[in-house]
Design a protein around this motif. Sequence first.
Motif, short mmCIF file in Angstrom:
data_model
loop_
_atom_site.label_atom_id
_atom_site.label_comp_id
_atom_site.label_asym_id
_atom_site.label_seq_id
_atom_site.Cartn_x
_atom_site.Cartn_y
_atom_site.Cartn_z
N UNK A 79 76.44 38.76 72.81
CA UNK A 79 75.07 38.42 73.13
C UNK A 79 74.38 37.55 72.27
N UNK A 80 74.33 36.30 72.22
CA UNK A 80 73.55 35.56 71.26
C UNK A 80 72.36 36.16 70.87
N UNK A 81 71.60 35.44 70.05
CA UNK A 81 70.00 36.32 69.62
C UNK A 81 69.14 35.51 70.86
N UNK A 82 68.51 36.37 71.41
CA UNK A 82 67.40 35.64 72.55
C UNK A 82 66.34 36.43 71.94
N UNK A 83 65.13 35.57 72.09
CA UNK A 83 63.56 35.85 71.74
C UNK A 83 62.84 35.64 72.75
N UNK A 84 61.67 36.49 72.74
CA UNK A 84 60.50 36.16 73.63
C UNK A 84 59.13 36.55 73.08
N UNK A 85 58.05 36.08 73.42
CA UNK A 85 56.71 36.24 72.90
C UNK A 85 56.20 37.22 73.86
N UNK A 86 55.25 37.98 72.98
CA UNK A 86 54.47 38.94 73.57
C UNK A 86 53.10 38.69 73.00
N UNK A 87 52.03 39.37 73.60
CA UNK A 87 50.72 39.31 73.36
C UNK A 87 50.40 40.57 72.49
N UNK A 88 49.90 40.12 71.14
CA UNK A 88 49.58 41.39 70.26
C UNK A 88 48.69 42.24 70.85
N UNK A 89 47.52 41.70 71.76
CA UNK A 89 46.65 42.79 72.17
C UNK A 89 47.15 43.80 73.04
N UNK A 90 48.52 43.67 73.68
CA UNK A 90 49.15 44.59 74.42
C UNK A 90 50.37 45.14 73.63
N UNK A 91 50.29 45.24 72.29
CA UNK A 91 51.51 45.46 71.53
C UNK A 91 52.04 46.80 71.67
N UNK A 92 50.88 48.02 71.95
CA UNK A 92 51.25 49.37 72.31
C UNK A 92 51.72 49.50 73.61
N UNK A 93 51.58 48.64 74.46
CA UNK A 93 51.99 48.75 75.81
C UNK A 93 53.36 48.01 76.09
N UNK A 94 53.90 47.53 75.01
CA UNK A 94 55.01 46.38 75.13
C UNK A 94 56.18 46.95 74.84
N UNK A 95 57.31 46.15 75.09
CA UNK A 95 58.71 46.85 74.58
C UNK A 95 59.66 45.88 75.40
N UNK A 96 60.96 46.28 75.25
CA UNK A 96 62.19 45.59 75.47
C UNK A 96 63.21 46.48 76.29
N UNK A 97 63.47 45.91 77.57
CA UNK A 97 64.49 46.81 78.26
C UNK A 97 66.13 46.24 77.98
N UNK A 98 66.97 47.11 77.68
CA UNK A 98 68.50 46.52 77.24
C UNK A 98 69.37 47.29 78.45
N UNK A 99 70.17 46.28 79.20
CA UNK A 99 70.85 46.63 79.95
C UNK A 99 72.49 46.18 79.66
N UNK A 100 73.21 47.47 79.67
CA UNK A 100 74.57 46.76 79.66
C UNK A 100 75.34 46.58 80.76
N UNK A 101 75.89 45.26 80.78
CA UNK A 101 76.52 44.96 82.01
C UNK A 101 77.96 44.67 81.85
N UNK A 102 78.60 45.60 80.93
CA UNK A 102 79.95 45.43 80.90
C UNK A 102 80.57 46.85 81.36
N UNK A 103 81.61 46.60 82.04
CA UNK A 103 82.29 47.84 82.72
C UNK A 103 83.55 48.55 81.95
N UNK A 104 83.86 47.77 80.93
CA UNK A 104 85.11 48.07 80.04
C UNK A 104 84.63 49.47 79.59
#
Lengths: 269, 307
Positions: free
Chosen positions: A162-187
């Motif tokens: 997975x190459x590096x991907x980035x996205x912006x977030x609003x700092x005022x919601x930093x404590x409500x924010x996060x990232x979801x990581x999904x494994x799409x590999x069956x091996x």
Amino acid sequence: MDKVDLRKEEAALSLNDGLVAQGATADLGIADAIARGYPPSVLYLRNDEVVETEVCAFNYFSTFSKDFPEAEAHVWLFDGAGVQVGYYRKDLGLNGQLQLKTSRVCPNVSGTVAVTLLPKGDAKIRSGKRVTTGYYAQYFSQQGAVALSHEREPVTATTFPLPAWAQTYLTKFIEHSGVIVVNSCLAADGVASGNARLVALNGAVLAEQRLPAIPPMGGRRLATLELFPEAKQLVGSAESFALEVSGENMASPFSYYQFANGKFSLHHF
Amino acid sequence: MPRFPVTPWKPYEPRFILPTFAGLDNRLGLSIPVWYRPLNLRYLRSLVAGSLKKNFIESVKDLGPELFSLASSGFSRKLRFKLHILSRRGDYLTSHVIPSAFEPGASFDIDLSKLLAELKLPEDDYLVVAVMSRGRMDGVRSSPASFSMTYLDQDNVAIYRTGAFARPLNEGRLKSHVGFTGINPKVIATQDVVSSVLLINHSSDPEYAFPAHPTSVLIREDGEQLQGDFGEIAPLGAREMSVADMFGPQVFDFLKPFNGRGTTVTTCRGMTLASLHLQRSNDNRRTLLGIEHSRPAHMNLAGIVQH
């Protein structure tokens, strides 16, 4: 594999929701779908006291193909550790559609969902090609928000970077924010791993953290402050910041906000 | 008289049109991946292969300005952005050039509501044409990542993300389209939620002048259908229609036996449209709950041999 008996579930769905499960034939294994050239596409699955996930699809074969107007929908559901906890199948006739509340199949499970639409009949796949599936998910917060997502990457039987991907977030919601990581590999050796970086808008890397390993087909929600406890101080007064994720065997990540009132919003990077 | 006072985008500049909504905080962002390079060996190969399919004069005509721009920038990896503001009727209002350039790893992030106020535009629904200075040098000059459109009210965040491209759209001399078919299987019409479809009559031609007249059909689980008229969409304009707008107030009773769920299939012959699906509270469009762009479903059949 802990598998839900969906024949009873389908009957209940048919009675309660008007969903049609007539003519359902044998279950299809997710690996078989990939081998046949119809890799399912993945999305995050979340069913808990805050959010319920609905997957929605339409038999677009009946719109675009005179040769194959009928289709079948297959839905596989996995928990966060990648254990398959549910399977649902529905035959879609002309203009058939699927609006499946996945909580009816596997309540209180969060992880991944994978969906394939297969045309009925003797469809031949072009040499070297595969047939991907288009569908959507709706994430209904108990407090009334609805987040929408189209399908993401197809499940693969082999490992991938997975190459590096980035996205912006609003700092005022930093404590409500996060990232979801999904494994799409069956091996079997397809554990998802990688790094997350907290990045300022000018590109300066403020912090870097190793992501927890996620088993094949698993998924995990990681709060920004769980990954970077010092994030508020590092981001400071900037209006926005970015999270960057890279590694292997992950579909493109999702950003999310979840507010104290339970409203949940997610979208892919 | 031209629609834009100056050339709004060059043919190779990736762009797309996004809506803004009155009463919401509207934001636009793009994080440029650290690995972004405007030109690498893979793209160079495809450029050469594409050029070989044309004659030399055509290739120079197409690629010359782009390669000249790249060379004169010193093969800079930095990206620049400009925004053109249009009314929902497609009328040009004003433009804004972002003064900074952004290098790989950095993020472009702008508060559009604040910008619209600074540009002295009254509170209203608008369209923004976001243009970036270059993309990847693939066949459609795609943006190296998805733009993020964020819409906030007091306690709700709705986001959709999509790429920008430099490709011929609704520009007859460059490309003809069979038509648009947009499928939305997420339709809800209940006491609480009403779905909308927002269609944008986009084009790669700044002087595009053809209105669109889509029609829509609402299909429920048992196959029963309602026919609806989407109304006219002005060139470079947009129109949002709820399922109640398209199919009348009976839509609630029509979908009631199916938990208020259904699918719309919206079509428009001979042209292509950009399509967004919205979930709104049943409160006369005051609250946007969720938004997503649609995906071209016919692309999922590309791998199948058909007769």
